[in-house]
Structure formats: structure tokens, C-alpha cells
Scaffold this motif. Structure first.
Motif, PDB file in Angstrom:
ATOM      1  N   TYR A  11       0.816  -1.225   0.000  1.00  0.00           N
ATOM      2  CA  TYR A  11       0.000   0.000   0.000  1.00  0.00           C
ATOM      3  C   TYR A  11       0.850   1.275   0.000  1.00  0.00           C
ATOM      4  O   TYR A  11       0.355   2.352   0.326  1.00  0.00           O
ATOM      5  CB  TYR A  11      -0.930  -0.007   1.223  1.00  0.00           C
ATOM      6  CG  TYR A  11      -1.967  -1.089   1.187  1.00  0.00           C
ATOM      7  CD1 TYR A  11      -3.133  -0.946   0.440  1.00  0.00           C
ATOM      8  CD2 TYR A  11      -1.784  -2.280   1.893  1.00  0.00           C
ATOM      9  CE1 TYR A  11      -4.088  -1.952   0.399  1.00  0.00           C
ATOM     10  CE2 TYR A  11      -2.729  -3.299   1.859  1.00  0.00           C
ATOM     11  CZ  TYR A  11      -3.883  -3.122   1.105  1.00  0.00           C
ATOM     12  OH  TYR A  11      -4.832  -4.109   1.059  1.00  0.00           O
ATOM     13  N   SER A  53      -4.922   6.316  13.129  1.00  0.00           N
ATOM     14  CA  SER A  53      -6.029   5.459  12.676  1.00  0.00           C
ATOM     15  C   SER A  53      -6.136   5.466  11.161  1.00  0.00           C
ATOM     16  O   SER A  53      -6.352   4.424  10.526  1.00  0.00           O
ATOM     17  CB  SER A  53      -7.348   5.937  13.294  1.00  0.00           C
ATOM     18  OG  SER A  53      -7.331   5.795  14.690  1.00  0.00           O
ATOM     19  N   ARG A  54      -5.964   6.642  10.573  1.00  0.00           N
ATOM     20  CA  ARG A  54      -6.030   6.760   9.118  1.00  0.00           C
ATOM     21  C   ARG A  54      -4.890   5.979   8.456  1.00  0.00           C
ATOM     22  O   ARG A  54      -5.073   5.317   7.440  1.00  0.00           O
ATOM     23  CB  ARG A  54      -5.975   8.230   8.722  1.00  0.00           C
ATOM     24  CG  ARG A  54      -6.327   8.495   7.263  1.00  0.00           C
ATOM     25  CD  ARG A  54      -6.212   9.979   6.914  1.00  0.00           C
ATOM     26  NE  ARG A  54      -7.124  10.779   7.725  1.00  0.00           N
ATOM     27  CZ  ARG A  54      -6.739  11.712   8.584  1.00  0.00           C
ATOM     28  NH1 ARG A  54      -5.446  11.959   8.759  1.00  0.00           N
ATOM     29  NH2 ARG A  54      -7.628  12.408   9.272  1.00  0.00           N
ATOM     30  N   VAL A  56      -3.344   3.350   9.654  1.00  0.00           N
ATOM     31  CA  VAL A  56      -3.614   1.913   9.789  1.00  0.00           C
ATOM     32  C   VAL A  56      -4.632   1.458   8.747  1.00  0.00           C
ATOM     33  O   VAL A  56      -4.474   0.401   8.120  1.00  0.00           O
ATOM     34  CB  VAL A  56      -4.113   1.606  11.210  1.00  0.00           C
ATOM     35  CG1 VAL A  56      -4.641   0.177  11.289  1.00  0.00           C
ATOM     36  CG2 VAL A  56      -2.982   1.805  12.219  1.00  0.00           C
ATOM     37  N   ARG A  57      -5.686   2.263   8.532  1.00  0.00           N
ATOM     38  CA  ARG A  57      -6.715   1.878   7.565  1.00  0.00           C
ATOM     39  C   ARG A  57      -6.175   1.882   6.133  1.00  0.00           C
ATOM     40  O   ARG A  57      -6.630   1.111   5.286  1.00  0.00           O
ATOM     41  CB  ARG A  57      -7.921   2.808   7.685  1.00  0.00           C
ATOM     42  CG  ARG A  57      -8.739   2.580   8.959  1.00  0.00           C
ATOM     43  CD  ARG A  57     -10.110   3.234   8.853  1.00  0.00           C
ATOM     44  NE  ARG A  57     -10.013   4.681   8.707  1.00  0.00           N
ATOM     45  CZ  ARG A  57      -9.937   5.535   9.740  1.00  0.00           C
ATOM     46  NH1 ARG A  57      -9.953   5.064  10.981  1.00  0.00           N
ATOM     47  NH2 ARG A  57      -9.864   6.829   9.532  1.00  0.00           N
ATOM     48  N   LYS A  58      -5.213   2.757   5.865  1.00  0.00           N
ATOM     49  CA  LYS A  58      -4.593   2.779   4.528  1.00  0.00           C
ATOM     50  C   LYS A  58      -3.858   1.483   4.231  1.00  0.00           C
ATOM     51  O   LYS A  58      -3.608   1.154   3.067  1.00  0.00           O
ATOM     52  CB  LYS A  58      -3.625   3.964   4.419  1.00  0.00           C
ATOM     53  CG  LYS A  58      -4.289   5.314   4.276  1.00  0.00           C
ATOM     54  CD  LYS A  58      -3.248   6.412   4.120  1.00  0.00           C
ATOM     55  CE  LYS A  58      -3.885   7.782   3.987  1.00  0.00           C
ATOM     56  NZ  LYS A  58      -2.876   8.860   3.835  1.00  0.00           N
ATOM     57  N   GLY A  60      -5.090  -1.351   4.858  1.00  0.00           N
ATOM     58  CA  GLY A  60      -6.112  -2.368   4.669  1.00  0.00           C
ATOM     59  C   GLY A  60      -6.489  -3.091   5.944  1.00  0.00           C
ATOM     60  O   GLY A  60      -7.088  -4.168   5.896  1.00  0.00           O
ATOM     61  N   LEU A  61      -6.147  -2.506   7.113  1.00  0.00           N
ATOM     62  CA  LEU A  61      -6.441  -3.135   8.402  1.00  0.00           C
ATOM     63  C   LEU A  61      -7.694  -2.531   9.011  1.00  0.00           C
ATOM     64  O   LEU A  61      -8.057  -1.390   8.720  1.00  0.00           O
ATOM     65  CB  LEU A  61      -5.243  -2.965   9.340  1.00  0.00           C
ATOM     66  CG  LEU A  61      -3.889  -3.462   8.795  1.00  0.00           C
ATOM     67  CD1 LEU A  61      -2.777  -3.175   9.785  1.00  0.00           C
ATOM     68  CD2 LEU A  61      -3.955  -4.940   8.469  1.00  0.00           C
ATOM     69  N   THR A  62      -8.335  -3.299   9.884  1.00  0.00           N
ATOM     70  CA  THR A  62      -9.593  -2.839  10.471  1.00  0.00           C
ATOM     71  C   THR A  62      -9.385  -1.773  11.537  1.00  0.00           C
ATOM     72  O   THR A  62     -10.275  -0.965  11.796  1.00  0.00           O
ATOM     73  CB  THR A  62     -10.346  -4.027  11.094  1.00  0.00           C
ATOM     74  OG1 THR A  62      -9.493  -4.673  12.057  1.00  0.00           O
ATOM     75  CG2 THR A  62     -10.730  -5.037  10.022  1.00  0.00           C
ATOM     76  N   GLY A  63      -8.223  -1.783  12.193  1.00  0.00           N
ATOM     77  CA  GLY A  63      -7.974  -0.799  13.233  1.00  0.00           C
ATOM     78  C   GLY A  63      -6.629  -1.003  13.886  1.00  0.00           C
ATOM     79  O   GLY A  63      -5.837  -1.878  13.501  1.00  0.00           O
ATOM     80  N   TYR A  64      -6.363  -0.214  14.901  1.00  0.00           N
ATOM     81  CA  TYR A  64      -5.067  -0.250  15.585  1.00  0.00           C
ATOM     82  C   TYR A  64      -4.822  -1.585  16.283  1.00  0.00           C
ATOM     83  O   TYR A  64      -3.694  -2.055  16.352  1.00  0.00           O
ATOM     84  CB  TYR A  64      -4.991   0.896  16.599  1.00  0.00           C
ATOM     85  CG  TYR A  64      -3.623   1.062  17.209  1.00  0.00           C
ATOM     86  CD1 TYR A  64      -2.547   1.525  16.449  1.00  0.00           C
ATOM     87  CD2 TYR A  64      -3.401   0.746  18.552  1.00  0.00           C
ATOM     88  CE1 TYR A  64      -1.291   1.682  17.007  1.00  0.00           C
ATOM     89  CE2 TYR A  64      -2.142   0.906  19.127  1.00  0.00           C
ATOM     90  CZ  TYR A  64      -1.090   1.366  18.351  1.00  0.00           C
ATOM     91  OH  TYR A  64       0.165   1.515  18.902  1.00  0.00           O
ATOM     92  N   GLU A  66      -5.696  -4.622  15.267  1.00  0.00           N
ATOM     93  CA  GLU A  66      -5.187  -5.582  14.295  1.00  0.00           C
ATOM     94  C   GLU A  66      -3.735  -5.257  13.932  1.00  0.00           C
ATOM     95  O   GLU A  66      -2.902  -6.157  13.770  1.00  0.00           O
ATOM     96  CB  GLU A  66      -6.050  -5.574  13.035  1.00  0.00           C
ATOM     97  CG  GLU A  66      -5.616  -6.627  12.020  1.00  0.00           C
ATOM     98  CD  GLU A  66      -6.456  -6.618  10.749  1.00  0.00           C
ATOM     99  OE1 GLU A  66      -6.208  -7.482   9.881  1.00  0.00           O
ATOM    100  OE2 GLU A  66      -7.333  -5.735  10.612  1.00  0.00           O
TER     101      GLU A  66
END
Length: 258
Positions: A11, A53-54, A56-58, A60-64, A66
Motif C-alpha cells: 500500500y 487510525s487513518r 492503519v486503515r490505509k 487495509g487493516l480494520t484498526g489499531y 489488528e
């Protein structure tokens, strides 16, 4: 096993400068970050919780949460990586010690007595080793002809004869292609020295002399779980070169003393 580094690379194009700074900090402090809360990581990297948080989501993860799981998994592989490194060092050290007692006399004699010496590598790594072979032996005024391509020109069978010597560098010494080449070379009377990984192989049986490398499979890369070192090939060629340099010098000294 999912590799966090591989995810970041996947990513990478979506990450901005701030994201890359966050990742740089994490990569340098993986063990420490694995115990930090999202707020603590935000403070350590001088950004907001939202930015973390942003980021982590970039990936492709659900949140911190994971992200922390994957980071801990990554940390758990570190001892295995160190173990793989030590195993690699032991493999090279053991191989060198084995060569210490090896008699290279017959191989050296074949090189010295040959009208021409050729070297043929059956793959990318083997071709690289062949070029190193050629460079080293030039230092003792031995011109070695190498085949740069992956194919073996059939015209060579009309050129080679019983006065010639060819080194065939192969991993297994068991492919149809290399065995066909060896059999046809035997019909011309050309001397063959094989360099292979495995001791019991058909190419070795067709050869006049055999040289072997020892290697081991290492697991430290997710993309290459069965990585094999190529260094033993280069070690073998260099050790052979040293042995031959001494052998040739002794032969020349004896010749001059007569």
C-alpha cells in the motif's frame, strides 16, 4: 505468516509523507511500539490519534488492534531470523572446514594438462559463478572460456575434443538438459568436472571429477520460505583457484629444475 513490511510495501503508493514518517518510526522501534497504545504512539510520532487510525486503515487493516497483532507477530519472528543468520554462518563455516582436508590434486592436474578449459553454468546463479571462475583463473594466466547463454550451442560438440576440459556447474545435476550435454561431451572425449549441490547425482557419475557444495534451506523471508545461499559456489571456486595457483607454481618450479 502475514508480513507487516510486505503490507506496507503493498500500500506504499497510498501513503503520504506523514504516513511514511510514522512507519519509519515504527520500523525503528518495533519492540517498543508493540506495547504502546494508539495515544502513546501518536505522541511519540507527534501526530494525532486520528492520523494514526487513518494510517492503519490505509494498510487495509480494520484498526489499531489488528495492527498491534501483526506488529507482535513480526517481533516474534526476530529470534527466528537471528537463528537463520547463525545457521547460515554455521553452514559456511562447516563447509570451509570440510574443504580444508579435501585433495584438489586430480582436479588441478586436469586443469593444468588441458589444452583449453571451458566452464558452463546451467542457470542464472551458476552463470555468475562461471564468470567469477573465469576472472579468478586469469590471475594465474589460465584463459577459461565461459558460455554466457542458457543454451548450449550444438556446434561446440564439433569443437571440443579429448584435450579439452569443461566445468559444468549445476544445482542438482539431474536435469534432462544437463545430462544430455554431458553424455554428448563424453562421446567427444572431453574431460568433465561437475560442480553440484548433491553428491549422488547422474551428472557426477558422468564426470571425470566431482566438486560439491553444502547448503541449507533458511526460513526468514515470507516471499522465499526455502531460501538457499549461493555463497558456497563462490567459496568453492575461490578455494579451487587458490589450490590451483599453488599447484601450477609447483609444477613450473619442478619443470625448471629439470
Amino acid at each position: 505468516m502475514i508480513d507487516l513490511n510486505a503490507i506496507v510495501l503493498k500500500y506504499y503508493s497510498k501513503l503520504n509523507e506523514t504516513d511514511l514518517l510514522i512507519w519509519e518510526y515504527i520500523a525503528r522501534h518495533k519492540k517498543e511500539v508493540s506495547s504502546l497504545t494508539i495515544t502513546e504512539l501518536a505522541e511519540a510520532t507527534n501526530v494525532s490519534r486520528t492520523t494514526i487510525s487513518r494510517f492503519v486503515r490505509k494498510l487495509g487493516l480494520t484498526g489499531y488492534s489488528e495492527f498491534k497483532v501483526l506488529l507482535n507477530m513480526s517481533n516474534e519472528t526476530l529470534p527466528q531470523s537471528r537463528e537463520a543468520f547463525h545457521e547460515a554462518c554455521d553452514c559456511l563455516s562447516n563447509y570451509i572446514n570440510k574443504q580444508r582436508d579435501k585433495d584438489f590434486g586430480k582436479v588441478c592436474q586436469l586443469i593444468f594438462d588441458a589444452k583449453r578449459v571451458f566452464v558452463y553454468g546451467t542457470g542464472d546463479v551458476q552463470q555468475s559463478v562461471a564468470k567469477q571462475f573465469k576472472r579468478l583463473f586469469l590471475s594465474v594466466e589460465e584463459v577459461v572460456y565461459d558460455f554466457a547463454g542458457t543454451t548450449f550451442d550444438p556446434a561446440m560438440y564439433n569443437i571440443l575434443d579429448s584435450n579439452d576440459l569443461i566445468f559444468i556447474i549445476s544445482l542438482s545435476g539431474n536435469t534432462d538438459k544437463v545430462l544430455s550435454i554431458a553424455r554428448q561431451l563424453k562421446m567427444t572425449g572431453t574431460k568433465i568436472i561437475s560442480l553440484t549441490e548433491f553428491k549422488n547425482n547422474p551428472l557426477a557419475e558422468l564426470s571425470d571429477e566431482n566438486l560439491y557444495i553444502d547448503t541449507t534451506k533458511l526460513s526468514f523471508l515470507a516471499t522465499h520460505p526455502n531460501y538457499k545461499m549461493t555463497m558456497p559456489y563462490y567459496l568453492l571456486v575461490e578455494l579451487l583457484f587458490i589450490q590451483y595457483a599453488m599447484y601450477k607454481n609447483n609444477r613450473l618450479v619442478l619443470s625448471e629444475s629439470k
